[in-house]
Scaffold this active site. Structure first.
Site, PDB file in Angstrom:
ATOM      1  N   SER A   1       4.548 -24.472  11.025  1.00  0.00           N
ATOM      2  CA  SER A   1       5.091 -25.291   9.930  1.00  0.00           C
ATOM      3  C   SER A   1       4.930 -26.757  10.292  1.00  0.00           C
ATOM      4  CB  SER A   1       6.581 -24.979   9.740  1.00  0.00           C
ATOM      5  OG  SER A   1       7.189 -25.968   8.921  1.00  0.00           O
TER       6      SER A   1
ATOM      7  N   TYR B   1      15.129 -23.532  12.821  1.00  0.00           N
ATOM      8  CA  TYR B   1      13.804 -23.393  12.191  1.00  0.00           C
ATOM      9  C   TYR B   1      12.789 -24.280  12.901  1.00  0.00           C
ATOM     10  CZ  TYR B   1      10.255 -22.977   8.563  1.00  0.00           C
ATOM     11  OH  TYR B   1       9.079 -22.724   7.889  1.00  0.00           O
TER      12      TYR B   1
HETATM   13  P1  NAD Z   1       9.408 -16.088   1.812  1.00  0.00           P
HETATM   14  O1  NAD Z   1      10.870 -16.139   2.070  1.00  0.00           O
HETATM   15  O2  NAD Z   1       8.899 -16.235   0.413  1.00  0.00           O
HETATM   16  O3  NAD Z   1       8.767 -14.754   2.447  1.00  0.00           O
HETATM   17  C1  NAD Z   1       9.053 -14.359   3.757  1.00  0.00           C
HETATM   18  C2  NAD Z   1       8.887 -12.858   3.866  1.00  0.00           C
HETATM   19  O4  NAD Z   1       9.225 -12.489   5.223  1.00  0.00           O
HETATM   20  C3  NAD Z   1       9.833 -12.083   2.947  1.00  0.00           C
HETATM   21  O5  NAD Z   1       9.131 -11.086   2.231  1.00  0.00           O
HETATM   22  C4  NAD Z   1      10.861 -11.494   3.899  1.00  0.00           C
HETATM   23  O6  NAD Z   1      11.432 -10.267   3.451  1.00  0.00           O
HETATM   24  C5  NAD Z   1      10.045 -11.311   5.165  1.00  0.00           C
HETATM   25  N1  NAD Z   1      10.866 -11.207   6.375  1.00  0.00           N
HETATM   26  C6  NAD Z   1      11.997 -11.905   6.682  1.00  0.00           C
HETATM   27  N2  NAD Z   1      12.509 -11.488   7.847  1.00  0.00           N
HETATM   28  C7  NAD Z   1      11.693 -10.499   8.300  1.00  0.00           C
HETATM   29  C8  NAD Z   1      11.690  -9.668   9.469  1.00  0.00           C
HETATM   30  N3  NAD Z   1      12.662  -9.762  10.385  1.00  0.00           N
HETATM   31  N4  NAD Z   1      10.700  -8.768   9.611  1.00  0.00           N
HETATM   32  C9  NAD Z   1       9.721  -8.646   8.671  1.00  0.00           C
HETATM   33  N5  NAD Z   1       9.685  -9.397   7.540  1.00  0.00           N
HETATM   34  C10 NAD Z   1      10.641 -10.316   7.362  1.00  0.00           C
HETATM   35  O7  NAD Z   1       8.794 -17.245   2.749  1.00  0.00           O
HETATM   36  P2  NAD Z   1       7.382 -17.982   2.716  1.00  0.00           P
HETATM   37  O8  NAD Z   1       7.617 -19.341   2.200  1.00  0.00           O
HETATM   38  O9  NAD Z   1       6.334 -17.116   2.117  1.00  0.00           O
HETATM   39  O10 NAD Z   1       7.163 -18.138   4.295  1.00  0.00           O
HETATM   40  C11 NAD Z   1       6.186 -17.405   5.021  1.00  0.00           C
HETATM   41  C12 NAD Z   1       5.962 -18.112   6.341  1.00  0.00           C
HETATM   42  O11 NAD Z   1       5.491 -19.439   6.103  1.00  0.00           O
HETATM   43  C13 NAD Z   1       7.240 -18.252   7.193  1.00  0.00           C
HETATM   44  O12 NAD Z   1       6.924 -18.081   8.551  1.00  0.00           O
HETATM   45  C14 NAD Z   1       7.659 -19.687   6.922  1.00  0.00           C
HETATM   46  O13 NAD Z   1       8.425 -20.230   7.962  1.00  0.00           O
HETATM   47  C15 NAD Z   1       6.295 -20.363   6.805  1.00  0.00           C
HETATM   48  N6  NAD Z   1       6.355 -21.642   6.090  1.00  0.00           N
HETATM   49  C16 NAD Z   1       6.753 -21.712   4.792  1.00  0.00           C
HETATM   50  C17 NAD Z   1       6.803 -22.956   4.152  1.00  0.00           C
HETATM   51  C18 NAD Z   1       7.227 -23.126   2.707  1.00  0.00           C
HETATM   52  O14 NAD Z   1       7.398 -24.274   2.271  1.00  0.00           O
HETATM   53  N7  NAD Z   1       7.384 -22.082   1.937  1.00  0.00           N
HETATM   54  C19 NAD Z   1       6.451 -24.111   4.862  1.00  0.00           C
HETATM   55  C20 NAD Z   1       6.064 -23.987   6.195  1.00  0.00           C
HETATM   56  C21 NAD Z   1       6.005 -22.744   6.800  1.00  0.00           C
END
Ligand code: NAD
Length: 252
Positions: A145, A158
């Site tokens: 991230s 985080y």
């Molecule tokens: P999201 O919340 O839409 O999806 C995350 C998914 O991970 C969900 O389906 C959830 O059920 C699953 N999950 C949670 N805990 C889990 C576990 N213990 N085991 C297996 N699955 C699990 O989030 P997103 O925005 O799609 O994020 C995906 C990745 O991208 C994450 O690592 C997040 O930190 C990273 N990220 C997101 C953003 C953003 O702005 N959305 C920015 C930077 C990084």
């Protein structure tokens, strides 16, 4: 197609960025296993993704070693091999440093950092054995991230977990390079998923995000999926140990 005949595991693939990566990988010819803790969303995603190609859902909590081992075994059972792992599952918890509870610190680190270690190690062992037997090497992509390098006071575990994912990527890349296994990370800025829903719904928070994003908009999950497809493919054959930031030019 970039990923023809390859088998990929995508953790946290039921929703958001992980789901977009699964879709893109299927369009690029891969067979895909999505792993997620959410059974209902996972089943729905499997039904959706099956329209594009060979897709399976395995329920797994990436922070639990036994779940991860079951995920790896189920993938081998279904498709015979693993070429790509995307360590994408992640959670956030917002609290000030003074108010942050120990349990919440542990919970976020367990999923975001330990989960990437557990799945990374289990899959890398399979990949290394395949190389020793004369087979091709695989590749691993960790979801970092912008918060790995930029700090915000209410995102303590985080930011710490994502900083750890950055270093995990570097040490994995070094340790697995002798096998030809490449390990890279993607560092998204603000991407339009459920994780960002609260910030998007709050006009002040949304304005703050947009003001620090030079491209002036929130990113789409597909814009992260295209980087994952590149890193997973042979087009990235000389890239390892890197984090590619996709953040609309954010500096803070
Ligand atoms: P999201 O919340 O839409 O999806 C995350 C998914 O991970 C969900 O389906 C959830 O059920 C699953 N999950 C949670 N805990 C889990 C576990 N213990 N085991 C297996 N699955 C699990 O989030 P997103 O925005 O799609 O994020 C995906 C990745 O991208 C994450 O690592 C997040 O930190 C990273 N990220 C997101 C953003 C953003 O702005 N959305 C920015 C930077 C990084």
């Amino acid at each position: 197609m970039k990923l023809d005949g390859k088998t990929a595991i995508i953790t946290g693939g039921a929703r958001g960025i992980g789901h977009a990566i699964a879709e893109r990988f299927l369009r690029e010819g891969a067979r895909v296993v999505i792993a997620d803790i959410d059974q209902e969303e996972g089943n729905a995603a499997e039904r959706d993704l099956e329209k594009l190609g060979e897709a399976r859902f395995v329920r797994a909590d990436v922070g639990k070693r036994l779940d991860v081992h079951n995920l790896v075994a189920s993938t081998i059972d279904a498709f015979g091999d693993i070429d790509v792992l995307v360590n994408n599952a992640g959670i956030d918890h917002q609290a000030s440093f003074l108010d942050l509870a120990e349990d919440d610190f542990d919970r976020v680190l367990r999923v975001n950092l330990k989960g990437a270690f557990l799945a990374g190690q289990a899959v890398a062992r399979i990949m290394a054995d395949r190389v020793k037997a004369g087979g091709p090497a695989g590749t691993i992509i960790n979801m970092s991230s912008i918060n790995s390098v930029v700090a915000h006071p209410d995102q303590v575990p985080y930011a710490v977990s994502k900083g750890g994912v950055g270093q995990l990527t570097t040490v994995m890349a070094l340790g697995l390079a002798p096998y030809g296994i490449r390990v890279n990370a993607i560092g998204p800025g603000s991407i339009s998923t459920d994780m960002l829903a609260r910030a998007k719904a709050d006009p002040v928070a949304k304005a703050r995000i947009l003001s620090r994003t030079p491209l002036g908009r929130i990113g789409e999950p597909e814009e992260i999926a295209s980087i994952a497809a590149f890193l997973a493919s042979d087009d990235a054959s000389y890239i390892t140990g890197q984090t590619i930031f996709a953040d609309g030019g954010r500096l803070a």
